[in-house]
Design an enzyme around this catalytic site. Structure first.
Site, PDB file in Angstrom:
ATOM      1  N   LYS A 183       0.865  -1.221  -0.156  1.00 39.19           N
ATOM      2  CA  LYS A 183      -0.169  -0.034  -0.009  1.00 39.19           C
ATOM      3  C   LYS A 183       1.089   1.214   0.039  1.00 39.19           C
ATOM      4  O   LYS A 183       2.054   1.180   0.463  1.00 39.19           O
ATOM      5  CB  LYS A 183      -0.956   0.165   1.285  1.00 39.19           C
ATOM      6  CG  LYS A 183      -2.360   1.098   1.093  1.00 39.19           C
ATOM      7  CD  LYS A 183      -3.251   0.192   0.293  1.00 39.19           C
ATOM      8  CE  LYS A 183      -4.381   0.900   0.282  1.00 39.19           C
ATOM      9  NZ  LYS A 183      -5.659   0.103  -0.044  1.00 39.19           N
TER      10      LYS A 183
ATOM     11  N   ASN B 227     -16.905   6.108  -4.823  1.00 31.28           N
ATOM     12  CA  ASN B 227     -16.896   5.063  -5.705  1.00 31.28           C
ATOM     13  C   ASN B 227     -17.390   3.859  -5.449  1.00 31.28           C
ATOM     14  O   ASN B 227     -18.590   3.432  -6.068  1.00 31.28           O
ATOM     15  CB  ASN B 227     -15.754   5.002  -6.610  1.00 31.28           C
ATOM     16  CG  ASN B 227     -15.635   3.854  -7.532  1.00 31.28           C
ATOM     17  OD1 ASN B 227     -16.289   4.160  -8.461  1.00 31.28           O
ATOM     18  ND2 ASN B 227     -14.690   2.968  -7.703  1.00 31.28           N
TER      19      ASN B 227
HETATM   20  N1  GLU Z   1      -7.181   0.267  -3.319  1.00 21.46           N
HETATM   21  C1  GLU Z   1      -8.190  -0.790  -3.634  1.00 21.46           C
HETATM   22  C2  GLU Z   1      -8.175  -1.676  -2.490  1.00 21.46           C
HETATM   23  O1  GLU Z   1      -7.923  -1.411  -1.239  1.00 21.46           O
HETATM   24  C3  GLU Z   1      -7.662  -1.630  -4.733  1.00 21.46           C
HETATM   25  C4  GLU Z   1      -6.390  -2.148  -4.853  1.00 21.46           C
HETATM   26  C5  GLU Z   1      -5.959  -2.526  -6.240  1.00 21.46           C
HETATM   27  O2  GLU Z   1      -6.559  -2.435  -7.119  1.00 21.46           O
HETATM   28  O3  GLU Z   1      -4.498  -3.031  -6.174  1.00 21.46           O
HETATM   29  O4  GLU Z   1      -8.482  -2.971  -2.238  1.00 21.46           O
END
Ligand code: GLU
Length: 449
Positions: free
Chosen positions: A145, A260
């Site tokens: 992340k 979203n």
């Molecule tokens: N930010 C999204 C999540 O927390 C998607 C992460 C991604 O597509 O790699 O799952």
């Protein structure tokens, strides 16, 4: 509450040398609940919550302490400064992060968040949850992340572009299609991914576009990526409702957070016959037992700045919206919304977590004792990363799948993941979160071997 973390830090120096050093970071959080916005409960450590969840699953699995320690330590923590010339000529520096938690099952995968609340504790928790999430849905990816501590609403478009490119300049040598594949998260979107992939291409010459997912369709994005998180959450809801012997028609839903994921989920749920009785955004919420049309509410939010300006329903705070009468409560905003303080007031039969980390471990215990089923984030919102994986796959194969192909592949993945979690819940008599963690941790440990 205080958390002591020991990290391997890789520096973001201009030399672009991967120098690694060790640092000890102490995160202290002394707080007064009164002075905090309900969406921004920084006093709770998301990372410590994540580690408590891991401990519960590890105990049930009978995991060795050495293995648990390994699972708790991210592989790399990148912390860096992004210097920027602002539109008014001044110079500013923003703090950027990327935590690469685990690549035992594939390249690190996970979004980049632009939010004033971003810090190392939060990014570390989110990176861990990504490793769990990709394992729950059984896609060949790991967990990571990133983020920047910034309120992006204070930036102009050109400043936002500079910031996005600045993040990539610092991280380019540590990411790549087979190393680490970032994506959007809170306050980041396809436009930002397009800038990032363009910057990455300029620096490295890589033209696969597979280093970032969540891009626009014109720049290598996948059909269905925008609605995937809501769609995946909807599949999980349908499975859980069926497993619990509940009905769709007239089942009432409250959604906290109308971004979203929350919006797309709401539209799908309403079409399927659920009644959306409450929604909220960062400014507050509305509740109408007769039902709300998510599309009409979204139109109001876009035109008048918030759902609270919608014509019908009573106005509520974000704290109050969680405690309203409903069958399904969908936290779709940020971490630490359902806590020991308000868990006893939750009236829903199901809490469906579209946000990451909205329920604290203490609240989990309270909800489970009330026989409220929490469909955990690492399962419920995994549709987003699953379609990200499809996007990466399409980029590498130079293919473009139709939306119906994408959803035809997503549905069985989400349903298989639900089944694995439900079976573990039944077999070990644990709540759904512990069950999900058990399934995922076992898969990660097998891969580590
Ligand atoms: N930010 C999204 C999540 O927390 C998607 C992460 C991604 O597509 O790699 O799952």
């Amino acid at each position: 509450m205080g958390v002591l973390l020991q990290w391997m830090l890789s520096d973001g120096s201009k030399k672009r040398k991967h120098s690694v050093n060790t640092a000890v970071i102490v995160i202290n959080s002394v707080y007064s609940n009164d002075c905090l916005d309900f969406f921004n409960q920084k006093h709770m450590s998301a990372f410590s919550n994540a580690m408590q969840q891991l401990d519960s699953a590890a105990k049930k699995l009978g995991l060795d302490a050495v293995v648990v320690k390994k699972l708790k330590e991210p592989n790399y923590v990148h912390e860096f400064e992004i210097p920027m010339a602002m539109d008014d000529g001044s110079q500013k520096t923003f703090k950027g992060y990327r935590v690469q938690c685990s690549n035992a099952r594939g390249p690190y995968k996970g979004g980049i968040r632009f939010h004033s609340q971003v810090d190392l504790d939060e990014v570390s928790a989110l990176a861990f949850w990504m490793a769990i999430k990709t394992a729950v849905v059984n896609i060949p990816m790991g967990g990571g992340k990133g983020g920047v501590s910034i309120n992006p609403k204070e930036l102009s478009q050109s400043e936002l572009e500079k910031l996005s490119r600045g993040w990539v300049q610092k991280m380019a040598q540590h990411i790549g299609p087979n190393i680490d594949v970032p994506a959007p998260d809170v306050n980041t979107n396809p436009q930002i991914m397009d800038w990032m992939v363009d910057e990455y291409e300029k620096i490295t010459g890589d033209t696969t576009r597979a280093t970032f997912t969540g891009k626009s369709l014109e720049h290598g994005g996948s059909e269905g990526r925008g609605t995937a998180t809501g769609q995946g959450g909807f599949y999980v809801l349908e499975e859980l409702v069926r497993a619990l012997g509940m009905h769709t028609d007239g089942t009432t839903v409250v959604i906290q957070g109308f971004g979203n994921a929350g919006y797309h989920f709401g539209v799908l749920a309403r079409v399927a016959g659920y009644r959306i009785v409450g929604v909220s955004d960062s400014k507050g919420g509305i509740y109408d037992p007769n039902g709300l049309d998510p599309e009409a509410v979204m139109k109001t939010k876009q035109e008048k700045g918030s759902v609270i300006n919608y014509e019908s329903g009573i106005k509520l705070t974000n704290k109050e919206i969680l405690e309203q009468e409903c069958d399904v409560l969908v936290p779709a905003a940020l971490e630490n919304q359902i806590t020991a303080e308000n868990a006893t007031n939750i009236k829903a039969k199901i809490v469906l977590e579209l946000a990451n980390g909205p329920t604290t471990p203490e609240a989990d215990v309270i909800l489970w004792s009330k026989k409220i089923y929490v469909a955990p984030d690492v399962l419920t919102n995994a549709g987003g990363v699953t379609v990200s994986y499809f996007e990466w796959d399409q980029n590498l194969k130079n293919e473009h799948w139709s939306e119906s192909e994408v959803f035809a592949k997503l549905e069985p993945i989400m349903k298989d993941a639900f089944k694995a979690v439900w079976d573990a819940h039944k077999q070990h008599t644990v709540d759904l979160r512990t069950a999900a963690l058990m399934v995922a941790v076992q898969r990660i440990v097998d891969a580590m071997k």
